[in-house]
Structures are given as C-alpha cells and as structure tokens.
Design a protein around this motif. Sequence first.
Motif, PDB file in Angstrom:
ATOM      1  N   THR A 196       0.837  -1.204   0.000  1.00 20.18           N
ATOM      2  CA  THR A 196       0.000   0.000   0.000  1.00 20.18           C
ATOM      3  C   THR A 196       0.868   1.248   0.000  1.00 20.18           C
ATOM      4  O   THR A 196       0.573   2.226  -0.706  1.00 20.18           O
ATOM      5  N   ASP A 244      -3.015  -3.455  -8.741  1.00 20.54           N
ATOM      6  CA  ASP A 244      -3.442  -3.140  -7.380  1.00 20.54           C
ATOM      7  C   ASP A 244      -2.488  -3.731  -6.351  1.00 20.54           C
ATOM      8  O   ASP A 244      -1.851  -4.767  -6.595  1.00 20.54           O
ATOM      9  N   ALA A 245      -2.410  -3.088  -5.194  1.00 16.92           N
ATOM     10  CA  ALA A 245      -1.544  -3.569  -4.114  1.00 16.92           C
ATOM     11  C   ALA A 245      -1.956  -4.970  -3.669  1.00 16.92           C
ATOM     12  O   ALA A 245      -1.112  -5.804  -3.331  1.00 16.92           O
ATOM     13  N   LYS A 285       2.120   1.706  -3.506  1.00 20.92           N
ATOM     14  CA  LYS A 285       1.051   2.167  -4.396  1.00 20.92           C
ATOM     15  C   LYS A 285       0.840   3.671  -4.254  1.00 20.92           C
ATOM     16  O   LYS A 285       0.667   4.389  -5.252  1.00 20.92           O
ATOM     17  N   GLU A 298       3.290  -1.749  -9.695  1.00 20.89           N
ATOM     18  CA  GLU A 298       2.146  -1.197  -8.966  1.00 20.89           C
ATOM     19  C   GLU A 298       1.632   0.110  -9.558  1.00 20.89           C
ATOM     20  O   GLU A 298       0.664   0.676  -9.070  1.00 20.89           O
TER      21      GLU A 298
END
Length: 304
Positions: free
Chosen positions: A27, A97-98, A30, A93
């Motif tokens: 995350t 998506d993470a 990202k 990324e």
Amino acid sequence: MTPQRPSLARELALLLVLATLWGSSYTFIKIGVETIPPVTLIAVRTLIAGTILLAVLRHRRVRLPRDPAIWRRFVVQACLNSVIPFTLIAWAEQSVDAGLAVILNSATPIFTFLLTALLIRHEQVTLRKLFGVVAGLAGICFVIGVEALGGLGESLMAQLAIILATICYAGAAIFSKNFKGLDPAVPAAGSLISGAVILMPVSLLVDRPWTLVPSAASMLALLALSAFSTALAFAIYFRLVQTLGSVGTTSQAYLRVPIGVATGIVFLGERLSPTAWIGLICVILGVIAMTIPARAIATPARSA
C-alpha cells in the motif's frame, strides 16, 4: 527442550511483525508511485533505510566489516533482495493493485523450495510439498489468467514482473545464509547501502529527481516504507533467517497476504476479482503446505 519454547515463541512473534511490515509495504508503494517514479522511490527507500540502520549500528558500536569479499556478498544480496525486486514491484504497482501484488509476491516460499530442491538439493520432495507447489502455481495462474487471455497487455507484464521479483526474493532468502554469524543488522545495512549506491546514479540520470513535485501523501508513504517496511523489517528478516531458516522465514508470506489485501481494500478502496480470490485461496493453501509444521521445515534449512 523446555528452554527453547520462549525463544521459539519470540521468533514466531517476530515473524508476525515482519509479515505486517511487509504486508503494508504494498500500500505504501502504491501511494508512493502516484507522484514519485519507481526508480527514485526505491533509491530513496534504500538510502533512508540503510542510513537508519547505520545510525543504529553506530549507536550500538557495531562496525561494518571491511572484508571486500563480504561486501561483494552485500552487493549480490542487494540485487536479489532490494534493487531488482523493489524496483520491479514499484514499477508494476503503477498498473497493478496492491492486493494483487501481495498475492503474487506471497509465492516466495514456493520458489524458495523449488530453488533449494533443484539447486541445493537438501529439501525432500514430499506429497505435501508437491501439493503446495501445485496449489501455489495454480493460484498464480488464477490471478494472472484473465490478463493472459486478453493478450500481452501492460497489466500482464506488470504481474509477470512481480513474479520475477518473487523469484529474486526466493534467491535472496537462500543466499542470506552466507551471513550467518554476523549481527542481523549488519547484512541488512550493508545490502541496503549497496542498493542505494547502485540505484541513486540511475535515479539521477533517468528521473532527474530535482524536477519532481511529489505529494505529501507520497512522501509520508516513502518515509513509512523506508523506516518500518525496510529498515526495521530487514533487521528482523536477517535475524529470522538465522533462527528459522530460509524456508521458515519466507513462511511469513502467507501471513502477509491477508494483511496486504486488507490494507489495500481499507485504505485504497481496491476490490479483488472472483478469479483473484480463488488465486488467493490457492496461494495461501500452497504456502501453508510448504511451511507447516514449522519445526520440520526449520531444521533442514539450518543444516546447509
């Protein structure tokens, strides 16, 4: 055997901490690559993390080795554990998506087993481990299957880049046993500094970072990624390789999957496709089959 139980409990607790730190890193990446190019993001990540660990070593009065042979190993470890995989994942990324990234990257124990079984040949091929390999690889196919049917698009290439990063991590887990006997923070700091030395010139030439205008969110994500998901995580990682072995340490992969997926869903609003959920279940089952029971896996990993 009784005195070993508290130690084992502590190592397993550290394994959970490591899974949390690395699970959340996807995350952070990202958010970081939204306004910071991948090479610069990873160059600064390794530089900050390496500097933090150097400060910790200085505070503890632990010196880095001066042996050129050990530094050559640091460079190899840097390429396998940071320079190549970090950059590939950060690049991927931008379009993946993470949550998908963490699922694909969680197959590290499977590739670690395959490399040890094929190259080092001290891993016994059992029916349970064979099931783990098949289930894990099937999970990867479920995750990337939709893009594969649609042709070689950007998303598929990004997912294949994550697979290559996963193989690098597997090689790093095996190679890191060459640092047995060193303080865990020493190879962590040495490999990160080596990675920064490799990546910083590339960043200056390719991205011209002085022209970038990163957002506050990307900067905060970069700092969290550097301090917690890299500096602290690497120190824990090298310790666990010495205590649990390479395959045992990479078992945190199936712990970080739900953490990484949940983080992406909560903070980034991501959603997994039905095939990705099937892939997630297959990968988790495969990795569990490869790494449990922990004691049976850790023992042969330390004997090499």
